[in-house]
Design a protein around this motif. Sequence first.
Motif, PDB file in Angstrom:
ATOM      1  N   THR A 191       0.858  -1.191   0.000  1.00  0.00           N
ATOM      2  CA  THR A 191       0.000   0.000   0.000  1.00  0.00           C
ATOM      3  C   THR A 191       0.888   1.233   0.000  1.00  0.00           C
ATOM      4  O   THR A 191       2.003   1.218   0.526  1.00  0.00           O
ATOM      5  CB  THR A 191      -0.931   0.043   1.221  1.00  0.00           C
ATOM      6  N   LEU A 192       0.355   2.295  -0.575  1.00  0.00           N
ATOM      7  CA  LEU A 192       1.124   3.529  -0.681  1.00  0.00           C
ATOM      8  C   LEU A 192       0.150   4.695  -0.736  1.00  0.00           C
ATOM      9  O   LEU A 192      -0.811   4.664  -1.502  1.00  0.00           O
ATOM     10  CB  LEU A 192       1.990   3.486  -1.942  1.00  0.00           C
ATOM     11  N   VAL A 193       0.407   5.689   0.079  1.00  0.00           N
ATOM     12  CA  VAL A 193      -0.384   6.921   0.065  1.00  0.00           C
ATOM     13  C   VAL A 193       0.561   8.053  -0.299  1.00  0.00           C
ATOM     14  O   VAL A 193       1.573   8.262   0.368  1.00  0.00           O
ATOM     15  CB  VAL A 193      -1.043   7.188   1.437  1.00  0.00           C
ATOM     16  N   GLN A 194       0.230   8.753  -1.386  1.00  0.00           N
ATOM     17  CA  GLN A 194       1.108   9.792  -1.891  1.00  0.00           C
ATOM     18  C   GLN A 194       0.325  11.077  -2.140  1.00  0.00           C
ATOM     19  O   GLN A 194      -0.833  11.019  -2.545  1.00  0.00           O
ATOM     20  CB  GLN A 194       1.741   9.339  -3.207  1.00  0.00           C
ATOM     21  N   PRO A 195       0.948  12.231  -1.940  1.00  0.00           N
ATOM     22  CA  PRO A 195       0.274  13.487  -2.268  1.00  0.00           C
ATOM     23  C   PRO A 195       0.315  13.743  -3.778  1.00  0.00           C
ATOM     24  O   PRO A 195       1.203  13.254  -4.493  1.00  0.00           O
ATOM     25  CB  PRO A 195       1.094  14.542  -1.513  1.00  0.00           C
ATOM     26  N   VAL A 196      -0.669  14.489  -4.252  1.00  0.00           N
ATOM     27  CA  VAL A 196      -0.674  14.911  -5.651  1.00  0.00           C
ATOM     28  C   VAL A 196       0.630  15.651  -5.977  1.00  0.00           C
ATOM     29  O   VAL A 196       1.110  16.457  -5.179  1.00  0.00           O
ATOM     30  CB  VAL A 196      -1.885  15.835  -5.927  1.00  0.00           C
ATOM     31  N   LEU A 199      -2.568   2.077  -4.414  1.00  0.00           N
ATOM     32  CA  LEU A 199      -2.033   3.441  -4.437  1.00  0.00           C
ATOM     33  C   LEU A 199      -3.167   4.435  -4.237  1.00  0.00           C
ATOM     34  O   LEU A 199      -4.148   4.424  -5.001  1.00  0.00           O
ATOM     35  CB  LEU A 199      -1.341   3.710  -5.781  1.00  0.00           C
ATOM     36  N   SER A 200      -3.042   5.247  -3.221  1.00  0.00           N
ATOM     37  CA  SER A 200      -4.027   6.291  -2.947  1.00  0.00           C
ATOM     38  C   SER A 200      -3.343   7.639  -3.072  1.00  0.00           C
ATOM     39  O   SER A 200      -2.292   7.857  -2.450  1.00  0.00           O
ATOM     40  CB  SER A 200      -4.604   6.132  -1.533  1.00  0.00           C
ATOM     41  N   ILE A 201      -3.936   8.512  -3.854  1.00  0.00           N
ATOM     42  CA  ILE A 201      -3.388   9.849  -4.049  1.00  0.00           C
ATOM     43  C   ILE A 201      -4.274  10.849  -3.293  1.00  0.00           C
ATOM     44  O   ILE A 201      -5.488  10.849  -3.461  1.00  0.00           O
ATOM     45  CB  ILE A 201      -3.345  10.212  -5.546  1.00  0.00           C
ATOM     46  N   LEU A 202      -3.639  11.658  -2.481  1.00  0.00           N
ATOM     47  CA  LEU A 202      -4.398  12.616  -1.672  1.00  0.00           C
ATOM     48  C   LEU A 202      -4.198  14.046  -2.183  1.00  0.00           C
ATOM     49  O   LEU A 202      -3.152  14.380  -2.738  1.00  0.00           O
ATOM     50  CB  LEU A 202      -3.957  12.524  -0.207  1.00  0.00           C
ATOM     51  N   SER A 236      -6.079  11.021 -10.489  1.00  0.00           N
ATOM     52  CA  SER A 236      -6.603   9.925 -11.314  1.00  0.00           C
ATOM     53  C   SER A 236      -5.665   8.719 -11.366  1.00  0.00           C
ATOM     54  O   SER A 236      -6.031   7.676 -11.920  1.00  0.00           O
ATOM     55  CB  SER A 236      -6.865  10.420 -12.737  1.00  0.00           C
ATOM     56  N   ASP A 237      -4.469   8.833 -10.807  1.00  0.00           N
ATOM     57  CA  ASP A 237      -3.541   7.707 -10.775  1.00  0.00           C
ATOM     58  C   ASP A 237      -3.859   6.731  -9.641  1.00  0.00           C
ATOM     59  O   ASP A 237      -3.242   5.662  -9.550  1.00  0.00           O
ATOM     60  CB  ASP A 237      -2.095   8.198 -10.636  1.00  0.00           C
ATOM     61  N   SER A 238      -4.796   7.080  -8.800  1.00  0.00           N
ATOM     62  CA  SER A 238      -5.182   6.163  -7.719  1.00  0.00           C
ATOM     63  C   SER A 238      -5.710   4.851  -8.310  1.00  0.00           C
ATOM     64  O   SER A 238      -6.376   4.848  -9.336  1.00  0.00           O
ATOM     65  CB  SER A 238      -6.275   6.789  -6.854  1.00  0.00           C
ATOM     66  N   GLY A 239      -5.409   3.762  -7.619  1.00  0.00           N
ATOM     67  CA  GLY A 239      -5.893   2.470  -8.092  1.00  0.00           C
ATOM     68  C   GLY A 239      -5.067   1.342  -7.530  1.00  0.00           C
ATOM     69  O   GLY A 239      -4.201   1.529  -6.679  1.00  0.00           O
ATOM     70  N   PHE A 240      -5.361   0.156  -8.033  1.00  0.00           N
ATOM     71  CA  PHE A 240      -4.668  -1.056  -7.613  1.00  0.00           C
ATOM     72  C   PHE A 240      -3.774  -1.473  -8.772  1.00  0.00           C
ATOM     73  O   PHE A 240      -4.255  -1.794  -9.855  1.00  0.00           O
ATOM     74  CB  PHE A 240      -5.716  -2.124  -7.276  1.00  0.00           C
ATOM     75  N   TYR A 241      -2.463  -1.474  -8.545  1.00  0.00           N
ATOM     76  CA  TYR A 241      -1.504  -1.750  -9.603  1.00  0.00           C
ATOM     77  C   TYR A 241      -0.957  -3.165  -9.460  1.00  0.00           C
ATOM     78  O   TYR A 241      -0.531  -3.578  -8.381  1.00  0.00           O
ATOM     79  CB  TYR A 241      -0.350  -0.735  -9.563  1.00  0.00           C
ATOM     80  N   LEU A 242      -0.974  -3.861 -10.563  1.00  0.00           N
ATOM     81  CA  LEU A 242      -0.566  -5.264 -10.556  1.00  0.00           C
ATOM     82  C   LEU A 242       0.549  -5.497 -11.563  1.00  0.00           C
ATOM     83  O   LEU A 242       0.472  -5.062 -12.709  1.00  0.00           O
ATOM     84  CB  LEU A 242      -1.753  -6.157 -10.915  1.00  0.00           C
TER      85      LEU A 242
END
Lengths: 113, 111
Positions: free
Chosen positions: A10-15, A110-113, A84-90
Amino acid sequence: SQTIHQWPATLVQPVGSPLSLECTVEGTSNPNLYWYRQAAGRGLQLLFYSVGIGQISSEVPQNLSASRPQDRQFILSSKKLLLSDSGFYLCAWMERGFNQPQHFGDGTRLSIL
Amino acid sequence: DQQVKQNSPSLSVQEGRISILNCDYTNSMFDYFLWYKKYPAEGPTFLISISSIKDKNEDGRFTVFLNKSAKHLSLHIVPSQPGDSAVYFCAAREGGFKTIFGAGTRLFVKA
């Protein structure tokens, strides 16, 4: 046996921040490698695939890039993340040849805040 | 343009009964078809596949049927078990590299 490792989980990143997701495969040589994204409630969208070191094919225009610096290493990057880059990357790998299944890693949320 | 379509977002089945998941495709050049199972927060796991030269492939409780004239394939799970509850993705490939996935069907198996 072959294994695929993908991190982080999991990853939380700022715009506007950069991104680097890594994927490595063990137990095989010269595999085809893939990056997919699954948006909420959607199927798997193919982003990039690679048939060899340094060879990258892009499927959709976007804010992301991919690189394959070593035979069994595949990296997904961005210089500036968008909401819009938020999502589940495989990440996935596949043996060369016809009628082979792809095998997936456990993905990165990946969650973008 | 969706080349692989799973028109049922969800399916509910009683334990022990048959689960039938359906998939339609539009590209007649697809020559290899796959089914994957996915649990939440995990990557998809390969279940079973079929080449376009066959119309049926069986592996234990799982059977995939391919109807090329109708551009339709289905996955049968018999008997269904609670552990089969997951999202199932249908996928298709033309040639060797790119696999196109459907949107998935969520299967609920009730005990």
